[in-house]
Scaffold this motif. Sequence first.
Motif, mmCIF file in Angstrom:
data_model
loop_
_atom_site.group_PDB
_atom_site.id
_atom_site.type_symbol
_atom_site.label_atom_id
_atom_site.label_comp_id
_atom_site.label_asym_id
_atom_site.label_seq_id
_atom_site.Cartn_x
_atom_site.Cartn_y
_atom_site.Cartn_z
ATOM 1 N N GLY A 37 -61.600 16.990 -15.676
ATOM 2 C CA GLY A 37 -61.282 15.578 -15.504
ATOM 3 C C GLY A 37 -62.132 14.636 -16.331
ATOM 4 N N TRP A 56 -60.422 12.303 -19.019
ATOM 5 C CA TRP A 56 -59.845 11.049 -18.557
ATOM 6 C C TRP A 56 -60.935 10.022 -18.269
ATOM 7 N N ALA A 74 -61.048 6.332 -19.804
ATOM 8 C CA ALA A 74 -61.068 5.131 -18.962
ATOM 9 C C ALA A 74 -62.382 4.366 -19.060
ATOM 10 N N SER A 89 -56.127 18.978 -7.246
ATOM 11 C CA SER A 89 -55.048 18.621 -8.162
ATOM 12 C C SER A 89 -54.488 19.885 -8.791
ATOM 13 N N ILE A 146 -59.755 12.130 -8.850
ATOM 14 C CA ILE A 146 -58.722 11.231 -9.363
ATOM 15 C C ILE A 146 -58.570 11.410 -10.875
ATOM 16 N N ALA A 147 -59.701 11.589 -11.560
ATOM 17 C CA ALA A 147 -59.650 11.785 -13.014
ATOM 18 C C ALA A 147 -58.852 13.034 -13.366
ATOM 19 N N LYS A 157 -55.225 12.043 -13.074
ATOM 20 C CA LYS A 157 -54.831 11.169 -14.180
ATOM 21 C C LYS A 157 -54.690 11.956 -15.479
ATOM 22 N N HIS A 158 -55.540 12.961 -15.658
ATOM 23 C CA HIS A 158 -55.523 13.731 -16.901
ATOM 24 C C HIS A 158 -54.190 14.463 -17.085
ATOM 25 N N GLU A 159 -53.520 14.788 -15.990
ATOM 26 C CA GLU A 159 -52.246 15.496 -16.082
ATOM 27 C C GLU A 159 -51.222 14.719 -16.905
ATOM 28 N N GLN A 160 -51.333 13.381 -16.923
ATOM 29 C CA GLN A 160 -50.373 12.544 -17.641
ATOM 30 C C GLN A 160 -51.026 11.779 -18.796
ATOM 31 N N GLN A 161 -52.215 12.188 -19.171
ATOM 32 C CA GLN A 161 -52.903 11.527 -20.284
ATOM 33 C C GLN A 161 -52.127 11.779 -21.572
#
Length: 215
Positions: free
Chosen positions: A31, A34, A38, A89, A200-201, A204-208
């Motif tokens: 993660g 991401w 960010a 995740s 959370i990171a 989020k990384h899944e859709q980076q």
Amino acid sequence: MSAPMQNEAILTLVQWLSPAYPVGAFAYSHGLEWAVEAQDVHDSATLSAWLEGVLRHGAGWCDALFLAAAYRADDPKEVDRMARAFAPSAERLKETTLQGAAFAETTGQVWGSALPALTYPVALGHSARRHDLPLELTLQMYLQAFMANLVAAGMRLIPLGQTNGQTLIKRYTPLCAAIAAEAIEGTLDNLSSTAFLSDIASMKHEQQYSRIFRT
């Protein structure tokens, strides 16, 4: 444990946890990619805070408990099921299962004994027991390798200089030893993960859009 046996155990763990061991650890940022995107992590100080949070309150602590439980278990399957369920995740589950499967395959072939495909800390704990490696040393070296891999990812992503990276590894090695000592005294009842930004990171990384790491 006699000195020759202790030395052999250290060298075996150095081999298993070396960046050269083909588990693909270099491909995972946990993660962090991401977090850098960010700007939550952007220099040595913010990477340091990220590392401490993950080690104390996230995967560092949880993996140590899973490793210790697998080491003590006659059959690690139940520990493995819990480790999979505890992944926050899809990418974190991929990270631990793919590395664990790669570790089991290589270790089984090189040491001549088949290992089941388990999550990474469970596979390492189970294998350490089978080869009579000391639990505390295994925990210490696993945590240091995990932390050093995150530092290496940070060095590439931020970017961070080699000297700053090695300084961070030196700074957090004593924390790895302390967490290992706590995990030996703990059980799976002590599982707790509150490194929420890291979790959370990883989501989020899944859709980076643009990324170089698998997680």
